[in-house]
Design a protein around this motif. Structure first.
Motif, mmCIF file in Angstrom:
data_model
loop_
_atom_site.group_PDB
_atom_site.id
_atom_site.type_symbol
_atom_site.label_atom_id
_atom_site.label_comp_id
_atom_site.label_asym_id
_atom_site.label_seq_id
_atom_site.Cartn_x
_atom_site.Cartn_y
_atom_site.Cartn_z
ATOM 1 N N GLU A 114 -0.094 -10.707 7.303
ATOM 2 C CA GLU A 114 -0.644 -10.815 5.946
ATOM 3 C C GLU A 114 -0.947 -12.193 5.679
ATOM 4 O O GLU A 114 -2.424 -12.188 4.979
ATOM 5 C CB GLU A 114 0.506 -10.261 4.678
ATOM 6 N N ILE A 115 -0.354 -13.206 5.492
ATOM 7 C CA ILE A 115 -0.952 -14.450 5.148
ATOM 8 C C ILE A 115 -1.884 -15.100 5.914
ATOM 9 O O ILE A 115 -2.849 -15.553 5.473
ATOM 10 C CB ILE A 115 0.357 -15.313 4.987
ATOM 11 N N GLN A 123 -7.118 -3.450 5.780
ATOM 12 C CA GLN A 123 -7.208 -3.809 4.541
ATOM 13 C C GLN A 123 -7.074 -5.243 4.414
ATOM 14 O O GLN A 123 -7.969 -5.755 3.686
ATOM 15 C CB GLN A 123 -5.944 -3.099 3.683
ATOM 16 N N ARG A 124 -6.525 -5.833 5.189
ATOM 17 C CA ARG A 124 -6.379 -7.433 5.333
ATOM 18 C C ARG A 124 -7.831 -7.932 5.652
ATOM 19 O O ARG A 124 -8.185 -9.191 5.181
ATOM 20 C CB ARG A 124 -5.606 -7.737 6.251
ATOM 21 N N LYS A 125 -8.730 -7.192 6.319
ATOM 22 C CA LYS A 125 -9.983 -7.873 6.708
ATOM 23 C C LYS A 125 -11.159 -7.323 5.814
ATOM 24 O O LYS A 125 -12.287 -7.683 5.963
ATOM 25 C CB LYS A 125 -10.066 -7.615 8.279
ATOM 26 N N GLY A 144 -9.299 -14.903 6.063
ATOM 27 C CA GLY A 144 -10.576 -14.526 5.546
ATOM 28 C C GLY A 144 -10.920 -15.549 4.251
ATOM 29 O O GLY A 144 -12.236 -15.657 4.184
ATOM 30 N N LEU A 145 -10.029 -16.446 3.781
ATOM 31 C CA LEU A 145 -10.284 -17.478 3.031
ATOM 32 C C LEU A 145 -11.472 -18.399 3.639
ATOM 33 O O LEU A 145 -12.405 -18.844 3.088
ATOM 34 C CB LEU A 145 -9.143 -18.249 2.518
ATOM 35 N N ASN A 180 -14.921 -17.183 4.118
ATOM 36 C CA ASN A 180 -15.754 -17.178 2.882
ATOM 37 C C ASN A 180 -16.203 -18.370 2.273
ATOM 38 O O ASN A 180 -17.315 -18.327 1.792
ATOM 39 C CB ASN A 180 -14.876 -16.221 1.758
ATOM 40 N N ASP A 185 -12.314 -8.077 2.922
ATOM 41 C CA ASP A 185 -13.091 -9.059 2.419
ATOM 42 C C ASP A 185 -13.365 -10.070 3.180
ATOM 43 O O ASP A 185 -14.077 -11.260 2.621
ATOM 44 C CB ASP A 185 -12.092 -9.636 1.066
ATOM 45 N N SER A 186 -13.323 -10.165 4.339
ATOM 46 C CA SER A 186 -13.780 -11.182 5.362
ATOM 47 C C SER A 186 -15.314 -11.336 5.760
ATOM 48 O O SER A 186 -15.771 -10.173 5.836
ATOM 49 C CB SER A 186 -13.066 -11.125 6.655
ATOM 50 N N SER A 212 -5.141 -13.290 5.431
ATOM 51 C CA SER A 212 -5.858 -13.883 4.257
ATOM 52 C C SER A 212 -6.227 -15.283 4.339
ATOM 53 O O SER A 212 -7.339 -15.520 3.698
ATOM 54 C CB SER A 212 -4.678 -13.769 3.033
ATOM 55 N N TYR A 213 -5.453 -16.089 4.952
ATOM 56 C CA TYR A 213 -6.168 -17.385 5.309
ATOM 57 C C TYR A 213 -7.362 -17.522 5.972
ATOM 58 O O TYR A 213 -8.246 -18.224 5.829
ATOM 59 C CB TYR A 213 -4.984 -18.399 5.964
#
Length: 298
Positions: A74-75, A277-279, A81-82, A85, A281-282, A78-79
């Motif tokens: 998960e982390i 779902q994790r991706k 994706g961050l 972005n 917002d990538s 998110s990392y």
């Protein structure tokens, strides 16, 4: 311990789980196996939990290790994706994109788009794996899976790409030597080439015809578990077959292949891009899916 070190430890642990050994994970991370072992031992000490059961032959994950693995995935997602972005904000799309697709569609349709996308965004690294197997996006750490399916209870988010149309066809040379079918029963007079992953040598074909569903079961004189081999048989005048439109369209336009029973429409599926779902917002994942969708003919 600095945050970057925690990210590194998560990456290392996930690599160990995916690859099965400390040495393979260390090689992938560009570090010594002894450092990998020492770092995981330090991680376990800091957490106060044993994450891995080690033996001379294998590595097993403990209950605590399962919890850590799930949280790390998960982390890390998110990392990633961050970073995607942040780079996108700087007008420079970067990062690694891991995709999978069916072998034939991947080779014919997706690969040229990968080249075009790479040309447009040269700082992006793309790892494409083409297989007809269904993969677990989370376990395999895949960003996007392209599949042809009738969307039902999928565990992932999805975006429709195009219709996966199939065509009943034969070579023009083959039809010259045989009778052009005018109705379903005429197909039984032709040599039929079957695509099958089992011991079956027959295909049940379902058509929409003038608003009604009609079907026929045809036994193959040739049977392959590869659509590319079925296509090769068709262009070598071995008989008729059902093939994806994306592989036969050019031959039909050039006149080397002919559509049989054009008034009958084969039942079709759709190609979808699946992602977690994790991706969602990538920037990189979203950009690539939109690029494929905009460049694939429906």
């Amino acid at each position: 311990m600095a945050q970057i070190d925690r990210i590194y430890l998560m990456q290392l642990f996930v690599k160990i789980i995916h690859l099965g050994t400390f040495s393979a994970a260390a090689d992938k991370m560009g570090i010594a196996a002894s450092k990998a072992t020492k770092d995981i031992q330090q991680l376990e000490k800091d957490l106060g939990s044993v994450l891995l059961n080690r033996s001379t032959r294998s590595i097993g994950i403990t209950n605590a290790g399962e919890l850590y693995y799930d949280a790390a995935m998960e982390i890390l997602a998110s990392y990633d994706g961050l970073l995607d972005n942040l780079n996108y904000i700087k007008n420079r799309l970067t990062g690694e994109l891991r995709i999978t697709a069916p072998e034939l569609w991947g080779n014919i349709v997706l690969t040229p788009l990968v080249f075009e996308f790479k040309k447009k965004y040269p700082d992006v690294s793309i790892r494409a794996s083409y297989s007809n197997d269904i993969v677990d996006l989370i376990r395999e750490n895949i960003h996007i899976a392209f599949r042809s399916t009738n969307l039902t209870n999928e565990p992932y988010l999805s975006k429709r790409i195009s219709t996966d149309r199939s065509v009943l066809c034969a070579s023009t040379e083959y039809i010259k030597k045989n009778t052009l079918p005018e109705q379903l029963s005429d197909l039984e007079k032709l040599d039929y080439i079957t695509f099958s992953h089992s011991e079956n040598t027959y295909n049940r074909l379902e058509f929409d015809y003038q608003g009604s569903l009609q079907s026929i079961t045809l036994t193959g004189s040739l049977t392959f578990n590869s659509k590319k081999s079925v296509y090769d048989a068709v262009v070598r005048h071995q008989g008729a077959a059902v093939l994806p439109n994306y592989i036969v369209q050019q031959g039909i336009e050039e006149g080397t292949l002919v559509t049989l029973l054009p008034g009958y429409s084969l039942q079709s599926k759709n190609f979808y891009a699946f992602y977690t779902q994790r991706k969602k917002d990538s920037a990189l994942v979203g950009k690539f899916i939109d690029f494929v969708q905009n460049n694939v003919t429906d």
